[in-house]
Design an enzyme around this catalytic site. Structure first.
Site, mmCIF file in Angstrom:
data_model
loop_
_atom_site.group_PDB
_atom_site.id
_atom_site.type_symbol
_atom_site.label_atom_id
_atom_site.label_comp_id
_atom_site.label_asym_id
_atom_site.label_seq_id
_atom_site.Cartn_x
_atom_site.Cartn_y
_atom_site.Cartn_z
ATOM 1 N N LYS A 6 21.447 -8.318 7.591
ATOM 2 C CA LYS A 6 20.508 -6.769 7.524
ATOM 3 C C LYS A 6 21.429 -5.513 7.484
ATOM 4 C CE LYS A 6 16.168 -7.172 9.918
ATOM 5 N NZ LYS A 6 15.600 -7.205 11.189
ATOM 6 N N HIS A 41 6.500 7.383 10.973
ATOM 7 C CA HIS A 41 6.035 7.299 9.691
ATOM 8 C C HIS A 41 5.259 8.421 9.329
ATOM 9 C CE1 HIS A 41 4.225 5.572 5.972
ATOM 10 N NE2 HIS A 41 3.607 4.562 6.639
ATOM 11 N N ARG A 75 11.636 2.174 3.651
ATOM 12 C CA ARG A 75 10.630 1.529 4.597
ATOM 13 C C ARG A 75 11.770 0.666 5.366
ATOM 14 N NH1 ARG A 75 5.558 -0.718 6.151
ATOM 15 N NH2 ARG A 75 4.842 1.530 5.402
ATOM 16 N N ARG A 104 0.749 -1.136 0.019
ATOM 17 C CA ARG A 104 -0.068 0.063 -0.017
ATOM 18 C C ARG A 104 0.875 1.239 0.202
ATOM 19 N NH1 ARG A 104 -4.283 0.144 3.625
ATOM 20 N NH2 ARG A 104 -3.313 1.300 4.895
ATOM 21 N N THR A 105 1.884 1.403 0.954
ATOM 22 C CA THR A 105 2.563 2.597 1.093
ATOM 23 C C THR A 105 3.550 2.655 -0.274
ATOM 24 O OG1 THR A 105 2.579 2.237 3.445
ATOM 25 C CG2 THR A 105 4.405 3.518 2.516
#
Ligand SMILES: [Zn+2]
Lengths: 197, 312, 428
Positions: free
Chosen positions: B83, B135, B105, B55-56
């Site tokens: 990571k 956010h 993100r 969605r974002t």
């Protein structure tokens, strides 16, 4: 294109007062009607900020002559300007296209001062993304010369020969205190407002 | 505006209002035949998503494309790199591609901050959600949605309900809404309020029924599945009973009060289906507004002259 | 073996005297000593301290030789004025057998920059499940007396009790890394106002204090001695203070970084400031300084924790815990304690040499600079200030949190048993 009037250090030389401006707008209104053979398919789009009240005043005059409302709106050209990347991102001004749209109509762009012609070029690009007018005309209160693009106005309130170091400032009651067009000469370091490029 | 948007705290009131007014202008674009503006022609926006959030990502992608930017989607999820290495290595790759803005993100709080301030990239960085930190564009679109319904947020009462502890949406909203003059009350069981919340510019309450009748906005936060077994509350049923928004509670709201949810919803947990689908719910509108707000942010960060060097 | 005559050294900050180092011991102390046959070191304006002893060093060898080796770590130690370090057990393999501790001990002897005393693991593999062969390590050539699962907490109360009891047989001590594991799952920084704002999982003070309180009670109950690693909170200082007042045989250490840095640095999200236990608040820093001044905290220990660049050049949550400490410890103590008027140089000698040697049962270190003592000496110039340049570190790693800061003082010379390991501020 500044939305906020800056305080003037010097008053400048008045070239059009309120009555001159009123007379010029009346004349432009009549010329528009003449040229367009009536107000039938007209749409007036003012270029913010001071083009918008000018468009509204012209519309009032046309209405009083023709007896019906001319669709009037505003067209912000900020994102279409060719100097967008030369300054920090600028606030957008309001765009409002009349509900009837512009397709197949005669759009009259209205601005306060015609100078380099770059604002009008941006406006033509902006119009192109909104629809396909039958014709686009240009009305300006003041044409101060010094064009940098092959653009000319169809309706001019006053031709005002200026030097490049001079600044032309348009104030309009409602936005500013009074109706006036003033010229600020060399050595006047204050940044005039309402000046189109 | 600063060069990056990492936290809602980066926005002064003037900045925030500029974003909202710009978004208001841009929202009308949705009604035009050509939904495209030339402002970011020749600019490259990279969507760098280390966590799944279709969605974002789609929202940012649509925003960038409507401004004529080139968009590169970079999904680093599932990368075999460790990571830490992948964030830096990816950043260096993006830098080589000439990204003007990186929309990031990431699951680790502060990852966008690292990206912006470690010298790995020169582009503007937009935080699209980092760990349990912030956010900011979600908060901007929430504020935008509120202003469309309520006008100025000065003195408006906003209740943010649910897992504040783990919510980046709550953090950004608390900061931004306070900046815009709203009175925010965080409502949660004590186990889901962060330590030090008393220093935030908000009120807190454990009692949903006492707060919502006075609220102009009720924003429900998602309760993530992993919290349900984390011992933060005894059972989902008890949580739902004490902190869920159902039809009975909705009946106690003022007539003009709107219900929001950053999504995705857990229907039947924090919000009942009849509330989610009611007239008060502006949840679908939040999605529409998201594109306009993200266009505004990208335009204001990238539309003008790019600052040469310097951090802010 | 050469003889050194140190001229005009201010021993523990006192009046200038000469020190003659010969045959590995301090042969003479006095004014105008005869320089015949000796190399003369002019120590005018320099403070002479007994060689520093670190009870808490991570040398990383075996297993992480990319971060540090015994050789590189002991070089850094010498540059910091240390003549003895205790090498923590959390290596790969873990130092939980006589074999591994002897290996580390031997590497230290070969390096020769300072004495290395291996710390033995309390539990097998630091797993916190069953006791390692503590006696075998004590009886080995390394003669281990300090046992610690550092990096992890011996959280099981029964296991901790047994360890405290068991090491009495060879006069050992358990050095506890006090961290209640359940209260610190995923913890990233001090729990407080800032952790909530930054969205970083909090490491609450109570997770340290609860374990220290329990361990003090256990030590009291079984009559053992206890050492508390890296005390970081005001509450911990108070718990140790009260336990000492009751007569519990407990000692405690503070790390230089906890004496000067605060949790606000986490707002940079730069993992160079990520350490375990985490940087705390200004109030905690003040309490630690006060505790170190009044003797509640017995020693300064560095918790020197080297990490390769890639383990810090990433996002906060992915980064390793720990920071370098050996080369800057004395400067930080000067800045925070001596220059602040909280401790004199005799106090520094006590906290950084005598006491750690006593706790570690190290006989050859931590002796006053008197005739007959081992010639372990550091000459320190407290009058200069220098910017910290990570590139200039003798460590293999660069993760110093003081990068760019200006700190007072400089180690001019370090002598290990009469032999210089550092002269004119450079390794010999
Ligand atoms: Zn430790």
């Amino acid at each position: 294109m500044c939305a906020q009037p800056a305080p003037e250090a010097t008053p400048g030389r008045v070239v059009l007062d309120a009555r001159d401006i009123a007379r010029a707008l009346t004349r432009i209104s009549h010329e528009i009607l003449e040229r367009n053979k009536g107000a039938g398919d007209l749409v007036l789009l003012g270029i913010p900020s001071r083009g918008v009240p000018l468009a509204e005043r012209i519309a009032e005059r046309i209405t009083s002559v023709e007896g019906y409302d001319v669709p009037t709106g505003s067209l912000d050209v900020t994102m279409y300007r060719d100097d967008l990347r030369l300054k920090p991102a600028r606030a957008l001004l309001h765009t409002e296209i009349p509900e009837s749209g512009i397709d197949g109509r005669t759009v009259v762009l209205v601005d306060d001062v015609l100078f380099s012609g770059r604002t009008i070029r941006a406006a033509l690009d902006a119009l192109n993304d909104i629809g396909r007018p039958r014709a686009v005309r240009l009305a300006v209160l003041v044409d101060r010369g010094h064009r940098e693009l092959p653009i000319r106005a169809d309706f001019v309130g006053k031709n005002l020969p200026t030097s490049l170091v001079e600044r032309v400032r348009v104030t309009l009651a409602g936005v500013d205190e009074v109706d006036a067009v003033t010229i600020h000469g060399e050595g006047d370091t204050s940044e005039p407002t309402g000046e189109a490029s | 505006m600063k060069r990056h948007l990492l936290s809602a705290a980066d926005l002064s009131r003037d900045d925030a209002e500029l974003v909202l007014s710009t978004a208001a202008e841009l929202r009308s674009l949705a009604d035009r035949p050509i939904k495209k503006l030339p402002a970011l022609r020749g600019r490259t926006v990279v969507n760098l998503f280390f966590e799944d959030s279709t969605r974002t990502r789609i929202s940012f992608e649509a925003a960038a494309k409507r401004l004529s930017a080139d968009v590169i989607n970079f999904s680093a999820k599932g990368s075999s790199l460790s990571k830490g290495e992948s964030l830096k290595d990816t950043a260096l790759t993006l830098e080589a591609m000439g990204a003007d803005a990186v929309v990031v993100r990431h699951g680790a709080s502060g990852a966008p901050h690292r990206l912006a301030h470690s010298g790995w990239v020169r582009s503007s960085v937009v935080n699209a959600g980092d760990g349990t930190h912030e956010h900011p564009t979600q908060a901007l679109l929430d504020a935008f949605t509120m202003t469309r319904h309520l006008g100025s947020l000065d003195g408006r009462r906003v209740a943010i309900v649910g897992d504040v502890l783990h919510s980046r949406v709550a953090r950004s909203n608390a900061l931004l809404l306070a900046t815009l003059g709203a009175e925010v009350t965080l409502v949660a069981p004590p186990t889901l309020l962060p330590v030090g919340v008393d220093s935030w510019p908000v009120e807190t309450s454990y009692d949903l029924d006492a707060v919502i009748p006075k609220a102009d906005v009720v924003m429900m936060l998602r309760v993530q599945r992993e919290r349900m077994n984390g011992g933060f509350f005894p059972t989902p049923r008890e949580y739902s009973r004490r902190y869920g928004l159902d039809g009975r509670r909705m009946a106690t709201l003022q007539d003009h009060t709107i219900v929001m949810h950053p999504g995705p919803m857990v229907r039947g947990m924090e919000i009942s289906a009849d509330v989610a689908d009611s007239d008060r719910s502006v949840i679908v509108e939040q999605v529409t507004n998201g594109v306009a707000v993200r266009m505004a942010v990208l335009y204001l960060l990238l539309g003008g002259a790019q600052p040469v060097g310097g951090d802010e | 073996m050469s003889t050194y005559l140190i001229r005009n050294a201010s021993v523990l900050g006192g009046d200038p005297v000469d020190l003659l180092l010969r045959d590995g011991v301090v042969a003479e102390v006095g004014s105008g000593l005869d320089a015949e046959g000796a190399e003369v070191v002019d120590a005018t304006g320099l403070v002479a301290l007994p060689g520093l002893v670190d009870l808490h060093t991570h040398l990383r060898e075996p297993g992480r030789e990319d971060a540090e080796t015994v050789e590189s770590g002991t070089r850094a130690a010498a540059m910091g004025g240390f003549t003895a370090v205790h090498a923590m057990a959390n290596t790969e393999p873990v130092a939980d057998t006589a074999g591994v501790v002897e290996q580390v001990w031997r590497l230290g002897r070969e390096a020769g920059f300072c004495d290395v005393y291996p710390v033995g693991a309390v539990t097998v593999g630091l797993q916190g499940e069953r006791l390692a062969e503590l006696g075998a390590m004590a009886d080995s050539a390394a003669r281990v007396r300090v046992f610690s699962d550092d990096g992890k907490c011996v959280s099981d109360a029964v296991l901790m009790r047994r360890a405290l009891e068991y090491v009495k047989a060879f006069d050992g001590v358990v050095a506890q890394h006090a961290q209640e594991p359940r209260l610190t799952e995923g913890a990233q920084m001090n729990e407080g106002e800032l952790s909530g704002k930054l969205g970083l999982t909090g490491w609450p003070a109570v997770a340290e204090e609860a374990v220290i309180a329990r361990d003090c009670l256990l030590a009291e109950h079984v009559g053992s001695r206890l050492h508390v690693c890296h005390v970081s909170t005001a509450g911990s200082v108070q718990i140790v203070r009260e336990a000492k007042a009751r007569g519990v045989d407990v000692t405690a250490e503070a790390c230089p970084h906890h004496l000067i840095l605060t949790d606000e640095l986490a707002a940079t999200y730069d993992p160079i400031y990520k350490v375990n236990p985490p940087l705390r608040t200004r109030a905690d820093v003040e309490a630690l300084r006060a505790g170190l001044a009044d003797g509640t905290i017995d020693i300064v220990a560095t918790d020197h924790a080297p990490h390769p660049h890639e383990d810090k050049d990433c996002e906060w949550a992915a980064a390793a815990f720990g920071m370098l400490g050996l080369e800057t410890a004395l400067s930080i103590v000067q800045e925070t304690m001596v220059d602040a008027g909280l401790l004199d140089w005799a106090g520094v000698a006590e906290r950084m040499s005598y006491a750690p040697a006593r706790i570690g049962r190290v006989a050859d270190h931590g002796q006053p600079l008197e005739p007959g003592s081992p010639a372990n000496v550091v000459l320190y110039d407290p009058s200069v200030r220098r910017p910290v340049d990570p590139a200039g570190s003798a460590s293999l790693s660069r993760n110093t949190p003081y990068r760019g800061m200006e700190l007072p003082g400089r180690v001019v010379a370090t002598f290990l048993r009469g032999r210089p390991t550092v002269l004119d501020g450079a390794l010999v």
